[in-house]
Design an enzyme around this catalytic site. Structure first.
Site, mmCIF file in Angstrom:
data_model
loop_
_atom_site.group_PDB
_atom_site.id
_atom_site.type_symbol
_atom_site.label_atom_id
_atom_site.label_comp_id
_atom_site.label_asym_id
_atom_site.label_seq_id
_atom_site.Cartn_x
_atom_site.Cartn_y
_atom_site.Cartn_z
ATOM 1 N N HIS A 109 -6.933 -5.798 2.263
ATOM 2 C CA HIS A 109 -5.769 -5.233 2.953
ATOM 3 C C HIS A 109 -5.184 -6.321 3.850
ATOM 4 O O HIS A 109 -5.921 -6.996 4.573
ATOM 5 C CB HIS A 109 -6.185 -4.060 3.841
ATOM 6 C CG HIS A 109 -6.794 -2.903 3.122
ATOM 7 N ND1 HIS A 109 -6.144 -1.704 2.953
ATOM 8 C CD2 HIS A 109 -8.015 -2.744 2.540
ATOM 9 C CE1 HIS A 109 -6.920 -0.869 2.289
ATOM 10 N NE2 HIS A 109 -8.075 -1.469 2.032
ATOM 11 N N VAL A 139 -10.988 2.930 -3.551
ATOM 12 C CA VAL A 139 -10.797 2.350 -4.886
ATOM 13 C C VAL A 139 -11.889 1.307 -5.156
ATOM 14 O O VAL A 139 -11.968 0.287 -4.456
ATOM 15 C CB VAL A 139 -9.408 1.689 -5.019
ATOM 16 C CG1 VAL A 139 -9.213 1.146 -6.434
ATOM 17 C CG2 VAL A 139 -8.300 2.689 -4.684
ATOM 18 N N ASP A 154 0.854 -1.195 0.000
ATOM 19 C CA ASP A 154 0.000 0.000 0.000
ATOM 20 C C ASP A 154 0.887 1.242 0.000
ATOM 21 O O ASP A 154 1.893 1.314 0.701
ATOM 22 C CB ASP A 154 -0.908 -0.010 1.238
ATOM 23 C CG ASP A 154 -2.056 0.970 1.102
ATOM 24 O OD1 ASP A 154 -3.203 0.516 0.988
ATOM 25 O OD2 ASP A 154 -1.810 2.201 1.113
ATOM 26 N N ILE A 155 0.491 2.225 -0.781
ATOM 27 C CA ILE A 155 1.294 3.440 -0.928
ATOM 28 C C ILE A 155 1.263 4.288 0.340
ATOM 29 O O ILE A 155 2.153 5.109 0.571
ATOM 30 C CB ILE A 155 0.787 4.246 -2.161
ATOM 31 C CG1 ILE A 155 1.867 5.158 -2.702
ATOM 32 C CG2 ILE A 155 -0.471 5.036 -1.839
ATOM 33 C CD1 ILE A 155 1.556 5.727 -4.081
ATOM 34 N N HIS A 181 -10.674 -5.482 -3.126
ATOM 35 C CA HIS A 181 -9.301 -5.740 -2.687
ATOM 36 C C HIS A 181 -9.290 -6.031 -1.201
ATOM 37 O O HIS A 181 -10.196 -5.656 -0.461
ATOM 38 C CB HIS A 181 -8.383 -4.556 -3.008
ATOM 39 C CG HIS A 181 -8.840 -3.248 -2.427
ATOM 40 N ND1 HIS A 181 -9.838 -2.507 -3.008
ATOM 41 C CD2 HIS A 181 -8.453 -2.567 -1.329
ATOM 42 C CE1 HIS A 181 -10.030 -1.414 -2.303
ATOM 43 N NE2 HIS A 181 -9.213 -1.416 -1.251
HETATM 44 P P1 5GP Z 1 -9.804 1.390 0.207
HETATM 45 O O1 5GP Z 1 -10.194 2.633 0.940
HETATM 46 O O2 5GP Z 1 -10.332 1.413 -1.196
HETATM 47 O O3 5GP Z 1 -10.162 0.129 0.947
HETATM 48 O O4 5GP Z 1 -8.235 1.375 0.173
HETATM 49 C C1 5GP Z 1 -7.518 1.764 -0.954
HETATM 50 C C2 5GP Z 1 -6.060 1.670 -0.586
HETATM 51 O O5 5GP Z 1 -5.300 1.863 -1.763
HETATM 52 C C3 5GP Z 1 -5.603 2.742 0.428
HETATM 53 O O6 5GP Z 1 -5.037 2.105 1.568
HETATM 54 C C4 5GP Z 1 -4.574 3.547 -0.354
HETATM 55 O O7 5GP Z 1 -3.473 3.968 0.430
HETATM 56 C C5 5GP Z 1 -4.146 2.608 -1.459
HETATM 57 N N1 5GP Z 1 -3.748 3.246 -2.688
HETATM 58 C C6 5GP Z 1 -4.393 4.240 -3.339
HETATM 59 N N2 5GP Z 1 -3.746 4.574 -4.468
HETATM 60 C C7 5GP Z 1 -2.668 3.765 -4.532
HETATM 61 C C8 5GP Z 1 -1.605 3.619 -5.487
HETATM 62 O O8 5GP Z 1 -1.534 4.305 -6.508
HETATM 63 N N3 5GP Z 1 -0.671 2.666 -5.223
HETATM 64 C C9 5GP Z 1 -0.726 1.886 -4.106
HETATM 65 N N4 5GP Z 1 0.246 0.984 -3.947
HETATM 66 N N5 5GP Z 1 -1.712 1.982 -3.205
HETATM 67 C C10 5GP Z 1 -2.668 2.920 -3.414
#
Ligand code: 5GP
Length: 117
Positions: free
Chosen positions: A102, A96, A28-29, A100
């Site tokens: 985590h 996103v 994760d970034i 997915h």
């Molecule tokens: P969500 O809120 O959708 O469950 O989590 C999305 C995750 O994607 C977040 O933890 C965020 O830091 C990570 N993320 C968003 N954009 C990028 C990216 O461009 N690269 C990577 N490696 N992680 C990302």
């Protein structure tokens, strides 16, 4: 096209941990624990949990079955880890819209997502 679809397609870079024909795991970034990885199915038709049907059983089962291997690559299979999916809605942010998981670990985690300080 989501950020994850672009990463899967190789249009955006990622710090990859594991990849095969069906899934991709990368760091994760913006990590929320010492180890914070994401595992995504490569097909792009699943935005959220409620999109999963019996037709996806093999894919999602395969992904789940690979998580211990990914945790081993990360060095956290023995110390334990947490797997979380944000299913977006009024109460939960899902940044996103591509299903997915985590994987969080590498340090003592509290009762909730945040690490113990
Ligand atoms: P969500 O809120 O959708 O469950 O989590 C999305 C995750 O994607 C977040 O933890 C965020 O830091 C990570 N993320 C968003 N954009 C990028 C990216 O461009 N690269 C990577 N490696 N992680 C990302």
């Amino acid at each position: 096209m989501t950020i994850f679809a672009k990463i899967i397609a190789g249009e955006l870079p990622s710090n990859k941990i594991y990849e095969d024909d069906y899934i991709l795991a990368f760091h994760d970034i913006n990590p929320e624990a010492k180890i914070h990885a994401l595992v995504v199915p490569k097909p792009t038709h699943l935005e959220r949990i409620q999109d999963v049907t019996i037709d996806d059983a093999a894919l999602i089962g395969y992904l789940m079955g690979k998580i211990p291997h990914i945790a081993t690559l990360l060095g956290i299979n023995e110390t334990g880890y947490r797997v979380i999916t944000n299913n977006g809605g009024e109460h939960v942010t899902q940044e996103v819209p591509h299903l997915h998981f985590h994987i969080l670990g590498g340090e003592l985690l509290g009762d909730k997502l945040a690490p113990v300080n």
